[in-house]
Motif scaffolding. Structure first.
Motif, PDB file in Angstrom:
ATOM      1  N   VAL A  78       0.861  -1.188   0.000  1.00 40.79           N
ATOM      2  CA  VAL A  78       0.000   0.000   0.000  1.00 40.79           C
ATOM      3  C   VAL A  78       0.894   1.233   0.000  1.00 40.79           C
ATOM      4  O   VAL A  78       1.750   1.389   0.878  1.00 40.79           O
ATOM      5  N   THR A  79       0.719   2.096  -0.984  1.00 39.47           N
ATOM      6  CA  THR A  79       1.466   3.349  -1.008  1.00 39.47           C
ATOM      7  C   THR A  79       0.611   4.475  -0.462  1.00 39.47           C
ATOM      8  O   THR A  79      -0.626   4.407  -0.495  1.00 39.47           O
ATOM      9  N   TRP A  80       1.260   5.499   0.035  1.00 44.14           N
ATOM     10  CA  TRP A  80       0.545   6.636   0.600  1.00 44.14           C
ATOM     11  C   TRP A  80       1.247   7.932   0.221  1.00 44.14           C
ATOM     12  O   TRP A  80       2.457   7.958  -0.013  1.00 44.14           O
ATOM     13  N   GLU A  81       0.465   8.993   0.159  1.00 38.94           N
ATOM     14  CA  GLU A  81       0.965  10.327  -0.156  1.00 38.94           C
ATOM     15  C   GLU A  81       0.316  11.335   0.779  1.00 38.94           C
ATOM     16  O   GLU A  81      -0.878  11.237   1.072  1.00 38.94           O
ATOM     17  N   LEU A  82       1.106  12.303   1.219  1.00 37.59           N
ATOM     18  CA  LEU A  82       0.610  13.405   2.037  1.00 37.59           C
ATOM     19  C   LEU A  82       1.060  14.697   1.379  1.00 37.59           C
ATOM     20  O   LEU A  82       2.252  14.886   1.113  1.00 37.59           O
ATOM     21  N   ALA A  83       0.103  15.580   1.105  1.00 40.10           N
ATOM     22  CA  ALA A  83       0.405  16.793   0.346  1.00 40.10           C
ATOM     23  C   ALA A  83      -0.207  18.023   1.001  1.00 40.10           C
ATOM     24  O   ALA A  83      -1.102  17.923   1.843  1.00 40.10           O
ATOM     25  N   ARG A  84       0.253  19.186   0.574  1.00 38.98           N
ATOM     26  CA  ARG A  84      -0.299  20.443   1.080  1.00 38.98           C
ATOM     27  C   ARG A  84      -1.582  20.843   0.364  1.00 38.98           C
ATOM     28  O   ARG A  84      -2.311  21.702   0.850  1.00 38.98           O
ATOM     29  N   PHE A 124      -4.332   6.810  -0.146  1.00 33.05           N
ATOM     30  CA  PHE A 124      -3.633   5.533  -0.249  1.00 33.05           C
ATOM     31  C   PHE A 124      -3.906   4.929  -1.619  1.00 33.05           C
ATOM     32  O   PHE A 124      -4.944   5.203  -2.245  1.00 33.05           O
ATOM     33  N   THR A 125      -2.995   4.062  -2.082  1.00 31.07           N
ATOM     34  CA  THR A 125      -3.179   3.332  -3.333  1.00 31.07           C
ATOM     35  C   THR A 125      -2.748   1.888  -3.122  1.00 31.07           C
ATOM     36  O   THR A 125      -1.705   1.626  -2.496  1.00 31.07           O
ATOM     37  N   ALA A 126      -3.568   0.955  -3.611  1.00 33.78           N
ATOM     38  CA  ALA A 126      -3.249  -0.469  -3.512  1.00 33.78           C
ATOM     39  C   ALA A 126      -4.074  -1.240  -4.529  1.00 33.78           C
ATOM     40  O   ALA A 126      -5.205  -0.833  -4.853  1.00 33.78           O
ATOM     41  N   ALA A 127      -3.519  -2.333  -5.019  1.00 33.11           N
ATOM     42  CA  ALA A 127      -4.228  -3.253  -5.915  1.00 33.11           C
ATOM     43  C   ALA A 127      -4.889  -2.516  -7.077  1.00 33.11           C
ATOM     44  O   ALA A 127      -6.005  -2.845  -7.479  1.00 33.11           O
ATOM     45  N   GLY A 128      -4.218  -1.506  -7.595  1.00 24.88           N
ATOM     46  CA  GLY A 128      -4.722  -0.790  -8.758  1.00 24.88           C
ATOM     47  C   GLY A 128      -5.785   0.238  -8.480  1.00 24.88           C
ATOM     48  O   GLY A 128      -6.354   0.816  -9.422  1.00 24.88           O
ATOM     49  N   GLU A 129      -6.082   0.514  -7.217  1.00 23.25           N
ATOM     50  CA  GLU A 129      -7.096   1.516  -6.866  1.00 23.25           C
ATOM     51  C   GLU A 129      -6.517   2.535  -5.901  1.00 23.25           C
ATOM     52  O   GLU A 129      -5.610   2.223  -5.125  1.00 23.25           O
ATOM     53  N   SER A 130      -7.083   3.726  -5.942  1.00 21.71           N
ATOM     54  CA  SER A 130      -6.730   4.764  -4.973  1.00 21.71           C
ATOM     55  C   SER A 130      -7.915   5.062  -4.080  1.00 21.71           C
ATOM     56  O   SER A 130      -9.081   5.008  -4.512  1.00 21.71           O
ATOM     57  N   SER A 131      -7.621   5.395  -2.843  1.00 20.23           N
ATOM     58  CA  SER A 131      -8.671   5.787  -1.910  1.00 20.23           C
ATOM     59  C   SER A 131      -9.148   7.190  -2.241  1.00 20.23           C
ATOM     60  O   SER A 131      -8.538   7.909  -3.048  1.00 20.23           O
ATOM     61  N   THR A 132     -10.209   7.597  -1.606  1.00 21.85           N
ATOM     62  CA  THR A 132     -10.598   8.996  -1.656  1.00 21.85           C
ATOM     63  C   THR A 132      -9.501   9.853  -1.034  1.00 21.85           C
ATOM     64  O   THR A 132      -8.713   9.383  -0.205  1.00 21.85           O
ATOM     65  N   VAL A 133      -9.430  11.115  -1.438  1.00 17.10           N
ATOM     66  CA  VAL A 133      -8.492  12.051  -0.828  1.00 17.10           C
ATOM     67  C   VAL A 133      -9.131  12.621   0.435  1.00 17.10           C
ATOM     68  O   VAL A 133     -10.269  13.099   0.407  1.00 17.10           O
ATOM     69  N   ALA A 134      -8.421  12.548   1.526  1.00 19.56           N
ATOM     70  CA  ALA A 134      -8.943  13.007   2.807  1.00 19.56           C
ATOM     71  C   ALA A 134      -8.078  14.140   3.352  1.00 19.56           C
ATOM     72  O   ALA A 134      -6.991  14.425   2.829  1.00 19.56           O
TER      73      ALA A 134
END
Length: 547
Positions: A78-84, A124-134
């Protein structure tokens, strides 16, 4: 809270179950919408904001059979990103983790090196899908002057008793720094074990009372499927503690009222199962060390306030019957445990902040139960889990552990500490109270602190137990409580909803917001009452709604 006695559990189990099951047998369109992502069907969350860190959470379903508690499904990156920014073009932190069935495919990332008092966006992104942006937010720097903090406050959300409209209304607000959950995030009962006046609105999964690790994981997964709960988690970080229903009703260090060793095994194993599932499924950061992990912890918000979140179930002595006065008053009994009491008193008496807020799972205000007419008495005793004949107080909250309460209040008073406010859940009703030095000599003896109690999101209260309209029998009991306990300035025993709690240099205020019908997934909400504690006063007073 003490929600069940043998009589009450028997009464509740006689409710006709078939109608409730039939009414809630299929997923609603709202729940289906919440599961539109096949991988991130349990949403995302953040929690425990520090000035330089935030905890991110999600749960992935990498294959259709990898459902909560199943033990199935492959290890997944599972990859994750945190942005401004919400478009995630200005990414400041990112990474990847591997989750598996060993942690029920849950993911927790403690992101550090962040700026204080800053709004961030993540996915988050996993198994070819991304979660909603929170969205989430870090706490102010420890030495920062803060003009205002505002929190949603919730407690006691029973899936079977209704819909989580309180969460939906909190999610719609744009003025919150975080949401504080004071316990009973899930309920352990079997279906029909503790429903509202309209029976089972939504059916628990699994149908039986949860005991095993798989059971607790499945139940957490069901609650996290709720769209209103997911929405509230998406908008702001949460700060959570548990009460009893995250494990079993009226839990204490070595057991629980709702645990039968002959059929449910040993308590230590069940408690360990509940704790493991809680840490997997909740956006909480354990305090302490690897050898002494604990849930009670303290969060700093600039020079304005410190928030001490308590755990009042893990270390407490077993409850005694309320009318056993000498046992209730025994100095050998504890609700906090010695280590937590030392941590709490040291923190409160040395805090450099203006306000000391305590996230308190059960009421600390001393409360005598007044003489009531029979119908009101029946409602109160059912709400508190007391014998029908009535007793002077309820022994599950701090009223059953008077020596610990005296230790804490004496420490606060001796140190000359002011601006101590307990924010509390558990009792499925709203209260605003002065905490007196001596209840029998109030107000002449003075006050030590104040307490603002938030009602339940859905869990049953007096009108539910008696199956009567709101503010009929309950109103009689409310007035009697205030007349018999002069330090209690406000009580509402019938409504459900949430609190909005604000802290400023001049005062702290809780606004009580109530939903019109918890059985209606589209329920509206209305302002019920506001109570304010002026800086330096140690007293509560009515206040207009926050703007």
């Amino acid at each position: 809270m003490h929600e069940t006695s043998l009589n009450r559990r028997g009464f509740l189990r006689t409710t006709t179950l078939a109608a409730g099951v039939g009414a809630a047998a299929t997923l609603t369109a709202r729940t289906a919408a919440a599961q539109s992502s096949s991988v991130f069907r349990h949403g995302v969350a953040s929690g425990d904001p520090l000035e330089d860190a935030i905890l991110l959470w999600t749960r992935v379903t990498p294959t259709p059979d990898a459902t909560p508690g199943s033990g199935r499904g492959p290890a997944t990156t599972v990859t994750w990103e945190l942005a401004r920014d919400a478009a995630l073009t200005d990414v400041v932190r990112s990474g990847s983790v591997v989750t598996s069935a060993d942690t029920d495919h849950t993911v927790k990332v403690d992101v550090t090196g962040l700026r204080p008092a800053t709004t961030y966006h993540y996915r988050f992104t996993a198994a070819g899908e991304s979660s909603t942006v929170a969205t989430t937010r870090t706490a102010p720097a420890a030495e920062a002057d803060v003009a205002r903090l505002r929190f949603g406050v919730v407690s006691c959300a029973n899936w079977e008793s209704g819909y989580f409209s309180a969460y939906r209304h909190l999610a719609a607000r744009q003025d919150l720094d975080a949401i504080i959950h004071l316990g009973d995030y899930i309920y352990e009962y079997e279906t029909g074990g503790f429903e509202g006046k309209n029976g089972v609105v939504r059916v628990h999964d699994p149908l039986h009372e949860i005991v095993s690790l798989a059971d607790y994981r499945i139940r957490h997964g069901q609650y996290k499927s709720d769209p209103d709960l997911q929405a509230a988690h998406r908008g702001v970080p949460w700060i959570c503690t548990w009460d009893d229903h995250e494990s079993a009703n009226d839990a204490y260090a070595t057991g629980a009222e709702n645990h039968q060793p002959d059929t449910e095994g040993d308590w230590a194993s069940r408690k360990a199962n509940s704790v493991q599932a809680y840490y997997e499924w909740m956006p909480v950061r354990a305090a302490g060390t690897a050898n002494n992990r604990h849930l009670y912890r303290r969060l700093r918000f600039g020079t304005l306030m410190e928030l001490s979140m308590l755990d009042l179930r893990t270390y407490r002595s077993q409850q005694v019957l309320p009318f056993q006065g000498p046992a209730v008053d025994s100095p050998d009994r504890t609700i906090t445990g010695a280590d937590q009491m030392a941590w709490l008193t040291a923190g409160l008496t040395s805090s450099p902040t203006q306000w000391r807020i305590i996230g308190n799972p059960v009421m600390i205000t001393p409360t005598l139960i007044p003489p009531l007419e029979p119908e009101a008495a029946r409602g109160v005793t059912q709400l508190l889990g007391l014998p029908a004949a009535g007793v002077s107080y309820n022994a599950d909250p701090w009223d059953g552990y008077t020596a610990d309460r005296r230790r804490l209040l004496d420490a606060i008073r001796t140190a000359g500490v002011d601006n101590t406010v307990f924010i509390t859940g558990d009792i499925h009703s709203s209260w605003a109270c002065d905490i007196p030095v001596d209840a029998a000599a109030y107000p002449a003896a003075g006050t030590v602190a104040t307490e603002l109690v938030v009602t339940s999101v859905t869990s049953a209260n007096i009108d539910d137990f008696l199956k009567v309209p709101e503010h009929t029998v309950g109103r009689v009991a409310e007035e009697a409580f205030k007349a018999f306990n002069h330090h209690v300035k406000y009580v509402d025993l019938d409504t459900h909803g949430f609190g909005v709690f604000e802290v400023t240099p001049s005062g702290a205020q809780m606004d009580h917001w109530y939903v019109t019908a918890k059985e209606d997934p589209a329920s509206t909400a209305y302002f019920g009452a506001g109570f304010r504690v002026g800086s330096g006063t140690q007293t509560v007073a009515p206040a207009p709604p926050l703007t």
